[in-house]
Each structure stands twice: as C-alpha cells, then as structure tokens.
Write a protein that holds these residues in place. Structure first.
Motif, PDB file in Angstrom:
ATOM      1  N   UNK A 184       0.787  -1.121   0.011  1.00 38.49           N
ATOM      2  CA  UNK A 184       0.033  -0.048   0.063  1.00 38.49           C
ATOM      3  C   UNK A 184       0.904   1.292  -0.051  1.00 38.49           C
ATOM      4  N   UNK A 185       0.646   2.326  -1.059  1.00 38.92           N
ATOM      5  CA  UNK A 185       1.336   3.384  -1.043  1.00 38.92           C
ATOM      6  C   UNK A 185       0.454   4.559  -1.181  1.00 38.92           C
ATOM      7  N   UNK A 186       0.865   5.725  -1.015  1.00 40.28           N
ATOM      8  CA  UNK A 186       0.260   6.942  -0.776  1.00 40.28           C
ATOM      9  C   UNK A 186       1.014   8.000  -1.637  1.00 40.28           C
ATOM     10  N   UNK A 187       0.174   8.770  -2.314  1.00 38.27           N
ATOM     11  CA  UNK A 187       0.843   9.831  -3.102  1.00 38.27           C
ATOM     12  C   UNK A 187       0.668  11.222  -2.878  1.00 38.27           C
ATOM     13  N   UNK A 188      -0.664  11.209  -2.081  1.00 43.39           N
ATOM     14  CA  UNK A 188      -1.282  12.602  -1.771  1.00 43.39           C
ATOM     15  C   UNK A 188      -0.271  13.421  -0.625  1.00 43.39           C
ATOM     16  N   UNK A 189      -0.339  14.417  -0.670  1.00 40.05           N
ATOM     17  CA  UNK A 189       0.539  15.336   0.282  1.00 40.05           C
ATOM     18  C   UNK A 189      -0.350  15.797   1.623  1.00 40.05           C
ATOM     19  N   UNK A 190      -1.536  15.545   1.596  1.00 43.36           N
ATOM     20  CA  UNK A 190      -2.363  15.656   2.619  1.00 43.36           C
ATOM     21  C   UNK A 190      -2.443  15.071   3.742  1.00 43.36           C
ATOM     22  N   UNK A 191      -1.360  13.787   3.814  1.00 47.99           N
ATOM     23  CA  UNK A 191      -1.425  13.130   4.886  1.00 47.99           C
ATOM     24  C   UNK A 191      -1.636  11.651   4.367  1.00 47.99           C
ATOM     25  N   UNK A 192      -1.438  10.633   5.308  1.00 45.78           N
ATOM     26  CA  UNK A 192      -1.677   9.275   5.002  1.00 45.78           C
ATOM     27  C   UNK A 192      -2.722   8.602   5.897  1.00 45.78           C
ATOM     28  N   UNK A 193      -3.619   7.746   5.613  1.00 48.70           N
ATOM     29  CA  UNK A 193      -4.542   7.016   6.439  1.00 48.70           C
ATOM     30  C   UNK A 193      -3.939   5.753   7.227  1.00 48.70           C
ATOM     31  N   UNK A 194      -4.101   5.691   8.488  1.00 48.46           N
ATOM     32  CA  UNK A 194      -3.684   4.536   9.136  1.00 48.46           C
ATOM     33  C   UNK A 194      -4.041   3.233   8.823  1.00 48.46           C
ATOM     34  N   UNK A 195      -2.889   2.465   8.790  1.00 55.39           N
ATOM     35  CA  UNK A 195      -3.006   1.010   8.421  1.00 55.39           C
ATOM     36  C   UNK A 195      -3.371   0.129   9.662  1.00 55.39           C
ATOM     37  N   UNK A 196      -4.009  -0.998   9.628  1.00 53.19           N
ATOM     38  CA  UNK A 196      -4.251  -1.669  10.360  1.00 53.19           C
ATOM     39  C   UNK A 196      -3.896  -3.271  10.092  1.00 53.19           C
ATOM     40  N   UNK A 197      -3.590  -4.086  10.883  1.00 55.01           N
ATOM     41  CA  UNK A 197      -3.518  -5.621  10.632  1.00 55.01           C
ATOM     42  C   UNK A 197      -4.477  -6.460  11.326  1.00 55.01           C
ATOM     43  N   UNK A 198      -5.531  -6.768  10.843  1.00 47.91           N
ATOM     44  CA  UNK A 198      -6.642  -7.442  11.237  1.00 47.91           C
ATOM     45  C   UNK A 198      -6.447  -8.690  11.860  1.00 47.91           C
ATOM     46  N   UNK A 199      -7.111  -8.839  12.938  1.00 46.10           N
ATOM     47  CA  UNK A 199      -6.810 -10.555  13.654  1.00 46.10           C
ATOM     48  C   UNK A 199      -8.152 -11.139  13.950  1.00 46.10           C
ATOM     49  N   UNK A 200      -9.264 -10.599  13.517  1.00 47.34           N
ATOM     50  CA  UNK A 200     -10.496 -11.501  13.624  1.00 47.34           C
ATOM     51  C   UNK A 200     -11.819 -10.586  14.339  1.00 47.34           C
ATOM     52  N   UNK A 201     -12.817 -10.992  13.911  1.00 50.02           N
ATOM     53  CA  UNK A 201     -14.116 -10.504  14.768  1.00 50.02           C
ATOM     54  C   UNK A 201     -13.958  -8.805  15.359  1.00 50.02           C
ATOM     55  N   UNK A 202     -13.301  -8.076  14.262  1.00 43.11           N
ATOM     56  CA  UNK A 202     -13.136  -6.483  14.572  1.00 43.11           C
ATOM     57  C   UNK A 202     -11.927  -6.116  15.420  1.00 43.11           C
ATOM     58  N   UNK A 203     -11.034  -7.135  15.568  1.00 42.00           N
ATOM     59  CA  UNK A 203      -9.943  -6.770  16.349  1.00 42.00           C
ATOM     60  C   UNK A 203      -8.765  -6.550  15.408  1.00 42.00           C
ATOM     61  N   UNK A 204      -7.667  -6.041  15.653  1.00 44.39           N
ATOM     62  CA  UNK A 204      -6.504  -5.657  15.184  1.00 44.39           C
ATOM     63  C   UNK A 204      -5.226  -5.732  16.095  1.00 44.39           C
ATOM     64  N   UNK A 205      -4.016  -6.057  15.364  1.00 41.21           N
ATOM     65  CA  UNK A 205      -2.676  -6.132  16.193  1.00 41.21           C
ATOM     66  C   UNK A 205      -2.400  -4.732  16.559  1.00 41.21           C
ATOM     67  N   UNK A 206      -2.583  -4.313  17.938  1.00 44.57           N
ATOM     68  CA  UNK A 206      -2.426  -2.901  18.338  1.00 44.57           C
ATOM     69  C   UNK A 206      -0.791  -2.433  18.294  1.00 44.57           C
ATOM     70  N   UNK A 207      -0.047  -3.365  18.546  1.00 46.41           N
ATOM     71  CA  UNK A 207       1.438  -3.073  18.639  1.00 46.41           C
ATOM     72  C   UNK A 207       1.949  -2.699  17.264  1.00 46.41           C
ATOM     73  N   UNK A 208       1.258  -3.031  16.152  1.00 41.37           N
ATOM     74  CA  UNK A 208       1.859  -2.689  14.858  1.00 41.37           C
ATOM     75  C   UNK A 208       0.787  -1.788  14.211  1.00 41.37           C
ATOM     76  N   UNK A 209      -0.157  -1.000  14.718  1.00 39.96           N
ATOM     77  CA  UNK A 209      -1.096  -0.164  14.414  1.00 39.96           C
ATOM     78  C   UNK A 209      -0.484   1.276  13.799  1.00 39.96           C
TER      79      UNK A 209
END
Length: 509
Positions: A216-241
C-alpha cells in the motif's frame, strides 16, 4: 489483452483439431445435455482426476465471451465489498479419445471489486482473519488469469489421472490509499482407480500453494490514512497499528482422498477427502516480521446413488464438510537492530464450522426436448471466537433451494432453453457477544460496527429468485453459436437488495 487474445486463439484451434471426429453424439444433443447439467451435480468423486473418465460420456468444447455484474445496495460482508463487475473470456474442453480423456480450461477476467471496506486484501476467505486494512476503502480494479488441464487414462484393470491448474490475480487502486495485490494459486493432483466388479475405487492426493502479497502506497501530500493488521472479529494487532504497509500470506494445503464411482453409470458413488492447510502472515517492511500463523483441518464426504439411461436419469446425494481453523499471534519484544525478537505465541482465534447438504437431480431426455429438476436442502453451523478481548460469533443456517431447467429443439438448427431457480435461507439460532458499541476511538468503532452489521446481514432471512435463457443456433453439424442472458435478484430482511446479471456469447463444438 493482445496476449490474452493470442492465447485463446491457440487454445481454440487446438481444441478444434483434437475434437474433430471423436464423438458420434450430435452437437445439438451434447449441447443440450451440458445445459441441463446432470454431470455438474454430485461431483465429489471427480476430485480424483482418475475418475474424470466417467464424469460424462460425451465430449464438448466451449469458448465464452461475457459480462457479469453483481451488486448489493450495501455490503453484506464489509471486507467483500458490494459486488463485482467484469468482462471475461473463458475456454474449456472435455474430450474422450480412445482410452484417454483430456480436459482443460483457460480464462481471463477484467473488471473491479466494488467498495471494499476495512480490508485491502482480496481473497479474504483464503487468508482470514489476517489481512491489511484501512478505514477509507473503495473500489479495486482487478485482473485474473486462469489456466488448468488434466489427463486420465483407463485400462481393463486400472485408471489413472493427473491435473494441474494456476490462477493469477492483480488488484489495485489509483487513489490513496493505493493497494497493489498480486495473488497466485497453484493446484496439482494425481489419482488412481482400480476396477472392483462394476465399480472404480481408488485414492488421490492433492497439493495447493497460494500466495498473496499486498503493498500500500500514498501519493497525496495531505497525509496518510492509518493502516491496521486485522486479527478477527473486529480486532487488530495494536502493537503494529499504523506500521507496515507491505504484507504477504503464504498458504500450503495438502489433501488425500478416496473415491468410488460406478463404471456402468448406475450405482453408488462416494468421495471423501481430508485436508490440512498452513499459512503464515508476514509484515515485509518490518524486517519480514512473522505476525501470525493459521492452520485449518477440513474433512469432506459425499455419497449418493445415480441411475443414468437414455430417457430417464436421476442422482441423489448427501454431503458433509467440517473445518477447524485456528489462528496464532506471535508475541515480540522491543526491536533491536531493526528487527523484533519473537518471544512466543498465543492461540487467539478459532473458527469451527460444519455444513450438511442433501440434494439431487432428476432428468428426462426426449427427442426434441429435455427437462431437469434440482432440489437441495442444507444445514450449517459456524462458531468463531477471539480470546482476549473475548468475542463470539455463532450462526446456524437452514437453506432450501430449487432449480428447474428445460431445453427445446423446436426447429431444425434452433435450440431454446430456460432455467428458473430460487432459494430461501434462515438463521434459526444466532449469537454475537463481546462487540462494544461505545468505543471512543473512531477506528475501533468502525471495525466494531462492521462486525455488528455483517452479523445482522448474515443471520437475516435471505431469499433469491432468478431466471436465465439460452438461444442456440447450429452453424453446422459440428458448431453451435449461443447467446445466454441471466438475472438473479435477492433480498435480505436487514434491508439489503442484491442483483446479478450476466450475458454470455458462446461458441460450442
């Protein structure tokens, strides 16, 4: 596209050359029997490539150009989006010659997946619960290439067969966030079947390698949206948020099975298979950090009875599938020298399910028309659990479906066919617990709301109805040109409406 057209031209020319003069059944009859679909019901034994020799008693090749559109008013499952629109080519053949049987297919899809939400990983059914996600989402353009083929040979005592297939995919978006995903799936199988009286019985083995890599890459200079690594049932790995924009998943599946089929086309048939899948999910740009692992065990069994003749034929079967899918998250210490030391792992996700189906087909073959009816009834159960924080998804389903097909030869060279089908699915028992509705974090709230919405949709009553038709003209004693439109409408009690339309132009020989 030019390369695809060249490939399809070569495939078509080779199929014409091989198929010429090897089948005495008129092309109109073979085309009608394929449309009615007797050989497409109760296909469990044909997972053994050695039994492809008895799948059907006629040869047929087909080249298809088409367009397909499937849309939902809102996503039923957020990660899958609102549907898919694509144009496609498809070439396939099934040929008997002497004691050998050859089959193969090749295809190309070009289109887009609509409005994927909270997931940037296609084929999420392969890699779940571990995927890369953001809260923006959107359409993804996609291209897919499909190639497969097999060979089987039978003698007085033994049959043997081998098959191989490959599917490659490219998915991407040209606005931020800009995912680019490449997928590849290789399937190889081999089998034997020994003659025991009027039956063919034998083992088979199969191997599947699947890989998905997303950057996943970003080109806009207006900022990047945060990426998440999902782990199931709406959770994600907070350590690598917010970290890690490049991930890949590697899957290996090993299968072994036993199948039985009557050589006389009347008798008991059965097929069973055990499979073991292992997968690792890796964050590449964190020094190839192995974030999680999955293992899944699947058992499948189908058994039934068939009686096929020149006028009346029928087939009835029952089948069951059980799966246990477990996900382990690895635990890491503080990074040193650019890498995270792995300290251990924990079993964090479990998804167990079973499905039981009963169905069949009844077929009548007349001089100028054919008719078939296909009823089926199914029960299913799924229980998914995330350990900490504890979350639970439980859903049971009951489904009833019916399809009727008819094809008619009213005039010389003309064939007209139609199908009507419908289904009803209800969830007699369901339970979702542990999903908070008042999270202060906006991202967590979106993931939690998506789980609640998905669960409501999946457990809502669902009804579908569809109709299709085909008009076919025999250009000669060997070739048919066909146009086949279809439409399916579905509605959920949760308020979502689904529509699917297809238009196919086919060259059959």
């Amino acid at each position: 596209m030019k390369r695809s057209a060249t490939i399809f031209s070569l495939i078509m020319a080779s199929m014409q050359a091989v198929s010429a003069g090897i089948d005495s059944i008129p092309i109109e009859s073979r085309s009608a029997r394929e449309y009615i679909g007797f050989a497409a019901v109760g296909t469990g034994p044909y997972l053994n490539p050695a039994l492809q020799t008895v799948r059907q008693d006629f040869s047929l090749s087909m080249l298809t150009i088409g367009y397909s559109s499937r849309t939902e008013s809102k996503p039923v499952i957020s990660a899958l989006g609102r549907g898919e629109r694509k144009g496609f080519f498809d070439a396939r053949t099934y040929l008997h010659f002497g004691k050998s049987t050859v089959w193969g297919s090749a295809g190309y899809d070009n289109g887009k997946v609509l409005d994927m939400q909270l997931c940037e990983s296609p084929d999420v059914g392969k890699v779940y619960p571990y995927a890369i996600a953001d809260t923006v989402g959107g359409n993804q353009k996609m291209e897919r290439y499909r190639f497969s083929g097999g060979y089987a040979r039978h003698t007085d005592r033994i049959c043997w067969g081998v098959s191989i297939g490959y599917v490659a995919g490219l998915y991407y978006r040209q606005t931020d966030p800009r995912p680019k995903t490449i997928t590849g799936q290789l399937d190889i199988s081999a089998g034997l079947a020994f003659r025991a009286g009027t039956y063919l019985i034998g083992p088979d083995v199969a191997f599947e390698r699947y890989r998905q890599s997303t950057d996943i890459s970003f080109v806009s200079e207006m900022g990047e949206s945060k990426l998440f690594h999902t782990t199931g049932l709406g959770t994600h790995y907070i350590r690598f948020e917010g970290n890690g924009s490049n991930v890949f998943s590697d899957c290996y599946t090993y299968s072994a099975g036993v199948s039985m089929h009557p050589d006389s086309r009347t008798g008991v048939f059965a097929g069973g298979r055990l499979s073991l899948m292992t997968m690792r999910h890796v964050i590449s740009d964190l020094n190839k950090l192995p974030m999680a692992n999955v293992n899944e065990r699947v058992a499948f069994l189908q058994a039934g009875y068939m009686a096929e003749s020149n006028v009346w034929s029928w087939k009835a079967y029952v089948e069951g599938r059980m799966s246990r899918r477990h996900g382990k998250e690895n635990l890491f210490g503080d990074p040193t020298s650019g890498s995270y030391p792995q300290l251990g792992s924990r079993l964090a996700y479990a998804d167990n399910s079973w499905v039981l189906y009963a169905g069949g087909i009844w077929e009548y073959r007349g001089n100028r028309w054919m008719l078939s009816a296909e009823p089926s009834f199914g029960l299913s159960h799924r229980l998914a659990v995330y350990t900490a924080p504890h979350r639970k998804w439980k859903a049971d389903h009951a489904e009833l479906s019916f399809k009727m097909s008819v094809i008619w030869n009213p005039f010389r060279r003309w064939i007209i066919g139609g199908k009507i089908f419908g289904s009803v699915r209800n969830s007699p028992e369901s339970e979702l617990t542990g999903i908070p509705t008042d999270s202060e974090d906006s991202s967590s709230r979106k993931f939690n709301d998506a789980v609640n919405n998905d669960f409501r949709n999946v457990t809502s009553s669902f009804r579908t109805a569809g109709v299709s038709m085909t008009v076919r003209f025999a250009l000669s004693s060997r070739y048919i040109l066909a146009v086949s439109p279809s439409f399916i409408h579905g509605s959920l009690a949760s308020g979502i409406v689904t529509n699917e339309g297809n238009l196919l132009v086919q060259f059959i020989f």
